[in-house]
Scaffold this active site. Sequence first.
Site, PDB file in Angstrom:
ATOM      1  N   SER A 564       0.844  -1.185   0.000  1.00  0.00           N
ATOM      2  CA  SER A 564       0.000   0.000   0.000  1.00  0.00           C
ATOM      3  C   SER A 564       0.887   1.246   0.000  1.00  0.00           C
ATOM      4  O   SER A 564       1.702   1.421  -0.903  1.00  0.00           O
ATOM      5  CB  SER A 564      -0.959  -0.041   1.199  1.00  0.00           C
ATOM      6  OG  SER A 564      -1.942   0.945   1.109  1.00  0.00           O
ATOM      7  N   HIS A 685      -7.825  -5.086  -0.910  1.00  0.00           N
ATOM      8  CA  HIS A 685      -6.755  -4.442  -0.159  1.00  0.00           C
ATOM      9  C   HIS A 685      -6.703  -4.905   1.293  1.00  0.00           C
ATOM     10  O   HIS A 685      -5.646  -4.851   1.923  1.00  0.00           O
ATOM     11  CB  HIS A 685      -6.961  -2.923  -0.202  1.00  0.00           C
ATOM     12  CG  HIS A 685      -5.723  -2.132   0.023  1.00  0.00           C
ATOM     13  ND1 HIS A 685      -4.844  -1.829  -0.989  1.00  0.00           N
ATOM     14  CD2 HIS A 685      -5.204  -1.570   1.136  1.00  0.00           C
ATOM     15  CE1 HIS A 685      -3.848  -1.109  -0.513  1.00  0.00           C
ATOM     16  NE2 HIS A 685      -4.036  -0.943   0.778  1.00  0.00           N
TER      17      HIS A 685
END
Length: 714
Positions: A564, A685
Amino acid sequence: MTAPALRPYPPTPRLDLVEDLHGHAVADPYRWLEDESSDETQAWSTAQDDLYERYRAGLPTDGTLATPALTARLRELLGAGFVSPPAWRGDRRFFSRRSGDQEHAVVVVADGDDERVLLDPMQIDPEGTTTLDSWQPSKEGHLVAYQVSTGGTEESVLRVLDVTTGEIVDGPVDRARYSPVAWLPGGEAFYYVRRLAPDALPADEVQYHRRVWLHRLGTPAEQDVEVFGDGLDHTNYYGVSVSRDGRWLIVSASAGTAPRTDVWIADLEATPRDHPAFVEVAVGLDAETGAWVARDGRLYVHTNLDAPRGRLAVTDPTTPGVEHWTTLLAQDPTAVLEDVSFADDGGDDRTPTALFASWRRHAVSEVTAHDPQTGELWESVPLPGLGSISGLVTRPEGGQDVWFSYTDHTSPSSVHHLDAATRRTTLWAAPPGLVADLPDVRAQQIDVVSKDGTVVRAFVVALADSLDATGAPTRPAPTILYGYGGFQISLDPAYSASTLAWVEAGGVYVVANLRGGGEEGEQWHRDGMRGNKQNVYDDFHAVGEHLVANGWTTPDLLACWGGSNGGLLVGAAVTQRPDLFAAAVCSAPLLDMVRYQLFGLGVTWTEEYGDADHPTELGWLLGYSPYHSVVDGTDYPATLFTVFEGDTRVDPLHARKLAAALQAATIGDPATHPILVRRETGVGHGGRSLSRTIGLSVEQLQFAGDRTGLWSRA
């Protein structure tokens, strides 16, 4: 180790696209890869899949890093499972638990010794692609509001469950992503957060425009009453809570991920529940603030206003403004205030008898006991070790009991009980599964001087027999350097199966506490955001250089790893210091920092990185944007991009574009410095099943081990 032979990279058309952006000539030769659905992008991705599979087919089939052995070992290391502190409602308690072989954690309700599973994502979806995003019992404990999403999208759908019967009694309510639930007494209604209907919004804003609503059980969500949020920033995230007695409603708002929080309070006894009159607690200040009304009826405020490491203030809820605050716990000069809780005698006597505070000092947790009226320090509370705690949980009806979770680099998370009267702790709940046997592993914290003289700390985890009597390495070893450096997120000591598998195979695992994180408070965060973002990368490079200079590793044995925002960190490391790293694992990354805010949730991150539409801030972004920093003719490290097709936060287009750019620019031999993309569907995610977690970790560790030589040593 010799890597499998790979044919040349798949052909990738390069556009002659250069735009003038605020006076900068900005090339974007792979913009066409932004369109995931195009035939061209699909063909390119399929070719990358084939390339990656050819690489994997050539890997060794023996040793501790071989797929069967490593998969089995990760399962053993994760076999302890997980248990959370209890959420009490009278004599009933709720908690999350994952036994060693469960794919997802379940929610358990216990009445005395009688425990039963209340929510199990695998019962909802046996395929394992549904995740339980959050859950919240009613104040009486007879109902639970819970939210689930599928395929990694994090698009939560809210429902309400009857705890006794297990039946769904309300919902579904969609558009409830990142929504808190604040129950009113009696369980007939709650406040929550929901986005406006997409048909009333511009197409590029359907992920935003949240509002706070009042929902009454048994009525359609379309009849919910909007109580807050109209006219405020469309990227706002909202928090909402209701005091135990139901009198006080508190709402907080922050624009995207900006490090500022506005807070309001409403008296529900003086104004209608569906039209509360809000009074400012802290609005328009450059600070983060959280507020709640405790059992004693006072308003407590946890804030970094005039205190970057945090302080605790108190006032009366009828006079909530900053000018009425009295500091109860002052800022510590080196520790960050994380959480507080109060103990009392329970029952009708709501006068606090003790105040407990958890702190983070250079990423290591501490707990202290204080006078609840003056804040005077009484003593430090002994903890199981040098690790991390989370939560200081008490019973809503008060009492002398406090619970918290504890973990460190070699200890799976466990729940501990703190007796407020004696200020001593005992183990409350061990992990439900079998704790794996571990070799003698040592963790130590090192200090590193960064480029500008700032001291940066890092945790180094290694086998004890690889160290001399002073804790120094006896020889260089394959090493993973992991970092994040953003959004005030701290990388504190924690049990990690991937870390332990790497270390017991003979490697060294290093976690860097970089600026941009929260390890040293809000100023530490701001020193690594916006125009200061390069500090994060300088810190990371400095840790890597320190590891080499002090004999831990060499550039040929060093891999960098992050996901990320940490994927952006790795992208910067690869493009800024290709000489320092042999390999890189770059997961779910942001990499095109000129166009990042056009995709996913990017527009909510402009306070962290800068706004590319602003001339000065575009300059910041171009200064480090990995996609725009690729130089033809460079020998780039072996790099594995791992992306998830269900990711609605960070679009996989970032990895596609940088992978294409690196494949075209590098002079490295694909046999020794491959640039690869691992693509996974059905996940996003955030949360994923145990099997998916292990599968990803296996392939990431294998890539790092293959390219740093660990496999040949293991």
